[in-house]
Each structure stands twice: as C-alpha cells, then as structure tokens.
Design a protein around this motif. Sequence first.
Motif, PDB file in Angstrom:
ATOM      1  N   VAL A 190      60.332 -25.611  -5.099  1.00  0.00           N
ATOM      2  CA  VAL A 190      58.979 -25.615  -5.640  1.00  0.00           C
ATOM      3  C   VAL A 190      58.884 -24.565  -6.741  1.00  0.00           C
ATOM      4  O   VAL A 190      59.271 -23.411  -6.553  1.00  0.00           O
ATOM      5  CB  VAL A 190      57.918 -25.352  -4.558  1.00  0.00           C
ATOM      6  CG1 VAL A 190      56.521 -25.311  -5.165  1.00  0.00           C
ATOM      7  CG2 VAL A 190      57.979 -26.426  -3.473  1.00  0.00           C
TER       8      VAL A 190
ATOM      9  N   GLN B 159      50.720 -36.261 -11.729  1.00  0.00           N
ATOM     10  CA  GLN B 159      49.389 -35.929 -11.238  1.00  0.00           C
ATOM     11  C   GLN B 159      48.397 -37.091 -11.412  1.00  0.00           C
ATOM     12  O   GLN B 159      47.573 -37.361 -10.570  1.00  0.00           O
ATOM     13  CB  GLN B 159      48.947 -34.686 -12.009  1.00  0.00           C
ATOM     14  CG  GLN B 159      47.532 -34.346 -11.916  1.00  0.00           C
ATOM     15  CD  GLN B 159      47.207 -33.069 -12.685  1.00  0.00           C
ATOM     16  OE1 GLN B 159      46.056 -32.849 -12.949  1.00  0.00           O
ATOM     17  NE2 GLN B 159      48.177 -32.243 -13.047  1.00  0.00           N
TER      18      GLN B 159
ATOM     19  N   GLU C 257      52.683 -31.531 -10.097  1.00  0.00           N
ATOM     20  CA  GLU C 257      51.373 -31.337  -9.461  1.00  0.00           C
ATOM     21  C   GLU C 257      50.821 -32.653  -8.913  1.00  0.00           C
ATOM     22  O   GLU C 257      49.695 -33.041  -9.252  1.00  0.00           O
ATOM     23  CB  GLU C 257      50.382 -30.741 -10.467  1.00  0.00           C
ATOM     24  CG  GLU C 257      50.944 -29.501 -11.130  1.00  0.00           C
ATOM     25  CD  GLU C 257      49.898 -28.422 -11.370  1.00  0.00           C
ATOM     26  OE1 GLU C 257      48.758 -28.571 -10.896  1.00  0.00           O
ATOM     27  OE2 GLU C 257      50.249 -27.431 -12.006  1.00  0.00           O
TER      28      GLU C 257
ATOM     29  N   SER D 273      47.092 -32.668  -7.108  1.00  0.00           N
ATOM     30  CA  SER D 273      45.960 -31.855  -7.563  1.00  0.00           C
ATOM     31  C   SER D 273      44.687 -32.656  -7.799  1.00  0.00           C
ATOM     32  O   SER D 273      43.617 -32.082  -7.908  1.00  0.00           O
ATOM     33  CB  SER D 273      46.348 -31.053  -8.803  1.00  0.00           C
ATOM     34  OG  SER D 273      46.881 -31.909  -9.761  1.00  0.00           O
TER      35      SER D 273
ATOM     36  N   ARG E 112      45.237 -33.634   0.538  1.00  0.00           N
ATOM     37  CA  ARG E 112      46.344 -32.829   0.003  1.00  0.00           C
ATOM     38  C   ARG E 112      47.257 -32.347   1.111  1.00  0.00           C
ATOM     39  O   ARG E 112      48.472 -32.412   0.996  1.00  0.00           O
ATOM     40  CB  ARG E 112      45.809 -31.619  -0.765  1.00  0.00           C
ATOM     41  CG  ARG E 112      45.494 -31.904  -2.209  1.00  0.00           C
ATOM     42  CD  ARG E 112      45.661 -30.655  -3.071  1.00  0.00           C
ATOM     43  NE  ARG E 112      44.822 -29.555  -2.630  1.00  0.00           N
ATOM     44  CZ  ARG E 112      43.561 -29.388  -2.993  1.00  0.00           C
ATOM     45  NH1 ARG E 112      42.985 -30.260  -3.796  1.00  0.00           N
ATOM     46  NH2 ARG E 112      42.864 -28.374  -2.561  1.00  0.00           N
TER      47      ARG E 112
ATOM     48  N   ARG F 166      51.036 -33.701   1.523  1.00  0.00           N
ATOM     49  CA  ARG F 166      52.114 -32.737   1.321  1.00  0.00           C
ATOM     50  C   ARG F 166      53.058 -32.745   2.520  1.00  0.00           C
ATOM     51  O   ARG F 166      54.272 -32.651   2.352  1.00  0.00           O
ATOM     52  CB  ARG F 166      51.496 -31.398   0.976  1.00  0.00           C
ATOM     53  CG  ARG F 166      51.842 -30.239   1.781  1.00  0.00           C
ATOM     54  CD  ARG F 166      51.097 -29.043   1.265  1.00  0.00           C
ATOM     55  NE  ARG F 166      50.605 -28.267   2.388  1.00  0.00           N
ATOM     56  CZ  ARG F 166      49.437 -27.667   2.428  1.00  0.00           C
ATOM     57  NH1 ARG F 166      48.601 -27.743   1.426  1.00  0.00           N
ATOM     58  NH2 ARG F 166      49.085 -26.991   3.475  1.00  0.00           N
TER      59      ARG F 166
ATOM     60  N   TYR G 297      59.523 -29.598  -7.403  1.00  0.00           N
ATOM     61  CA  TYR G 297      58.091 -29.842  -7.225  1.00  0.00           C
ATOM     62  C   TYR G 297      57.314 -28.717  -7.907  1.00  0.00           C
ATOM     63  O   TYR G 297      57.470 -27.548  -7.566  1.00  0.00           O
ATOM     64  CB  TYR G 297      57.814 -29.845  -5.726  1.00  0.00           C
ATOM     65  CG  TYR G 297      56.443 -30.275  -5.275  1.00  0.00           C
ATOM     66  CD1 TYR G 297      56.270 -31.488  -4.632  1.00  0.00           C
ATOM     67  CD2 TYR G 297      55.341 -29.456  -5.439  1.00  0.00           C
ATOM     68  CE1 TYR G 297      55.017 -31.889  -4.185  1.00  0.00           C
ATOM     69  CE2 TYR G 297      54.082 -29.849  -4.996  1.00  0.00           C
ATOM     70  CZ  TYR G 297      53.936 -31.071  -4.369  1.00  0.00           C
ATOM     71  OH  TYR G 297      52.693 -31.457  -3.918  1.00  0.00           O
TER      72      TYR G 297
ATOM     73  N   THR H 297      53.771 -26.871  -8.796  1.00  0.00           N
ATOM     74  CA  THR H 297      52.377 -26.742  -8.363  1.00  0.00           C
ATOM     75  C   THR H 297      51.852 -25.366  -8.741  1.00  0.00           C
ATOM     76  O   THR H 297      52.627 -24.445  -8.977  1.00  0.00           O
ATOM     77  CB  THR H 297      52.247 -26.944  -6.834  1.00  0.00           C
ATOM     78  OG1 THR H 297      50.865 -26.861  -6.468  1.00  0.00           O
ATOM     79  CG2 THR H 297      53.025 -25.898  -6.057  1.00  0.00           C
ATOM     80  N   HIS H 298      50.503 -25.233  -8.820  1.00  0.00           N
ATOM     81  CA  HIS H 298      49.971 -23.875  -8.960  1.00  0.00           C
ATOM     82  C   HIS H 298      49.256 -23.458  -7.672  1.00  0.00           C
ATOM     83  O   HIS H 298      48.618 -22.422  -7.619  1.00  0.00           O
ATOM     84  CB  HIS H 298      49.057 -23.758 -10.185  1.00  0.00           C
ATOM     85  CG  HIS H 298      47.893 -24.674 -10.153  1.00  0.00           C
ATOM     86  ND1 HIS H 298      47.795 -25.780 -10.951  1.00  0.00           N
ATOM     87  CD2 HIS H 298      46.788 -24.661  -9.387  1.00  0.00           C
ATOM     88  CE1 HIS H 298      46.674 -26.409 -10.682  1.00  0.00           C
ATOM     89  NE2 HIS H 298      46.045 -25.753  -9.736  1.00  0.00           N
ATOM     90  N   ASP H 299      49.412 -24.291  -6.615  1.00  0.00           N
ATOM     91  CA  ASP H 299      48.777 -24.032  -5.325  1.00  0.00           C
ATOM     92  C   ASP H 299      49.752 -23.257  -4.428  1.00  0.00           C
ATOM     93  O   ASP H 299      50.777 -23.776  -4.000  1.00  0.00           O
ATOM     94  CB  ASP H 299      48.410 -25.394  -4.712  1.00  0.00           C
ATOM     95  CG  ASP H 299      47.706 -25.266  -3.365  1.00  0.00           C
ATOM     96  OD1 ASP H 299      47.981 -24.292  -2.628  1.00  0.00           O
ATOM     97  OD2 ASP H 299      46.901 -26.149  -3.054  1.00  0.00           O
TER      98      ASP H 299
ATOM     99  N   GLU I 215      50.420 -24.768  -0.897  1.00  0.00           N
ATOM    100  CA  GLU I 215      51.279 -25.935  -1.044  1.00  0.00           C
ATOM    101  C   GLU I 215      52.726 -25.488  -1.253  1.00  0.00           C
ATOM    102  O   GLU I 215      53.650 -26.004  -0.620  1.00  0.00           O
ATOM    103  CB  GLU I 215      50.791 -26.739  -2.253  1.00  0.00           C
ATOM    104  CG  GLU I 215      51.302 -28.152  -2.326  1.00  0.00           C
ATOM    105  CD  GLU I 215      50.554 -28.925  -3.412  1.00  0.00           C
ATOM    106  OE1 GLU I 215      49.324 -29.068  -3.284  1.00  0.00           O
ATOM    107  OE2 GLU I 215      51.184 -29.354  -4.386  1.00  0.00           O
TER     108      GLU I 215
END
Length: 226
Positions: free
Chosen positions: A34, A83, A160, A163, A170, A174, A190, A192-194, A197
């Motif tokens: 990630v 996304q 993402e 998102s 989500r 996931r 993968y 993501t900015h989460d 996650e």
Amino acid sequence: MATLRLSALRKTYPNGFTALHGADLEIADGELIVVVGPSGCGKSTLLRMLAGLESISDGELVIDDRRVNDLEPAQRDIAMVFQNYALYPHMSVADNMAYALKNRGIPKAERRRKVEETARLIGLEDLLDRRPKQLSGGQRQRVAMGRAIVREPRVFLFDEPLSNLDAKLRVQMRLEIRRLQKRLGVTAVYVTHDQVEAMTLADRLVVMNGGRIEQVGTPMHLYERP
Ligand code: ADP
Ligand code: ADP
C-alpha cells in the motif's frame, strides 16, 4: 503472481516537473503493497508508470526478471482498478467484464466461462445483465474488480478504489479486496490516502513524500509507538 523491481525510477513530466525522484523498491510474489502519502506526493504517477500509462523518464522497471520499461500496458499483464470505476456505460456487466478478453481474441465460449466463474467468485452472478447505471456504487466497484480479475493478471494496481464509497461499504470492500488478493495470490500495489485502509490492508506500506519514497515497512513496524 509476479515480483516487481523498481530501480531508480524517475518521472519528469514534459513541463519539466519531476514527480518521482528515483524510486527503489522490491515487491515480492503475492505481496500487497500500500502506497500512502499526502496529495501530490507522486502516488498516482508511480502507479501509472507501473501500468504503462505514463512513460518512464529514467531507471528501470522489472517484472519477473523482464525489463518492461517500454512495453505497452496490454503487454504487461497488469490490471488496474480506478476510483471512478471507468465502466463502459452502454455495456452490460458481463460485456464490461468480457471486453478485455474479447480484445485478446479469446473465443466466446471461453469468455463466457471466465466471466461466469469470476462473477461467482465476487458475487456478481445475478447482476450480469445489468447496465452500470442500474447498480449501486458498491456493485459498480465490484464490477471494476471483476473486470480486473477476469483477465488473470500477474499484478493488480488499485488507485484509491474505495474513495467514492460510504464508510460502511469501504470497510466491507477493503476486507473483500484483501481476501481476493490473497486467494488469487496476485501481487498488488494499492494507493490510498486513508491511513486506516492502509494499515488494515498492507503487507508492507510505502510512505511517499515530495516525489520520494521515505519509508518502507510493515504496518506494525511503521506505526509502532516507542
Ligand atoms: P498523488 O497521486 O500523490 O496525489 P500525483 O502523482 O498525481 O500525486 O502528482 C504528483 C505531482 O506531479 C503533483 O505535483 C502533480 O501536480 C504533478 N503532475 C501530475 N501529473 C502531471 C503532468 N501531466 N504534468 C505535470 N505535472 C504533473
Ligand atoms: P447497496 O445496498 O448494495 O449499496 P442499493 O441500496 O443502491 O445497493 O440498492 C439495493 C438493491 O437494489 C441492490 O441489491 C441493487 O441490486 C438494487 N438496485 C439498485 N439500483 C437499481 C436499479 N436502478 N434497478 C434495479 N435494481 C437496482
């Protein structure tokens, strides 16, 4: 399954801006990597270079001992999930899933078999005749996944992918992505900015900042408090 090796991978856009300053990374067979980091740090640029959607300015990208720098996206055995799903609105779910197989000249009976098998794997079997606009957001994301899986790629790339979904979905998707990735044994990257996650999905995390890879490690290792 595939191993990936990025050596001094660099991206300078035509306007002269360098979005990636020589990234080095080795990704093992079946690993889920990630990539996290603030907006604009170069996550998408990196992913698009792996996919072959963005040219490589310098350095080397090797998949299973083969240099792929100059290979077209279709020749890389890589499937990308976006996304915004990027489904064809005028095609049914089944045709969306079969499209890449058709382009590769896979005969109709085999396309049908692969699409049905994949649909069962991810719970789309009752939706094969629907158009994308007749689906919920979660179902569309599932179709986008199905379209990637049906090609039996060696590498999955996720940009993402969750998102646009609500929080509950989500979490559900996931877990499902991780289950499928491990079950299929496909190597995955993968983005993501989460943070949550990232921590729950990753075998290893790659932390980027300002076009550089700053840290690489397991979630435990990176988030351990002293
Ligand atoms: P992230 O995915 O982490 O948000 P991106 O990879 O999209 O970051 O962008 C990294 C940097 O490269 C940003 O500063 C962005 O403005 C710049 N960038 C992205 N695409 C281009 C382009 N086509 N030309 C010039 N600069 C770009
Ligand atoms: P979910 O709970 O999966 O997010 P929705 O709440 O949007 O889905 O929809 C509930 C059910 O209604 C879903 O199983 C979906 O198959 C069905 N559905 C959604 N949109 C349509 C539509 N336009 N036509 C027919 N069935 C639909």
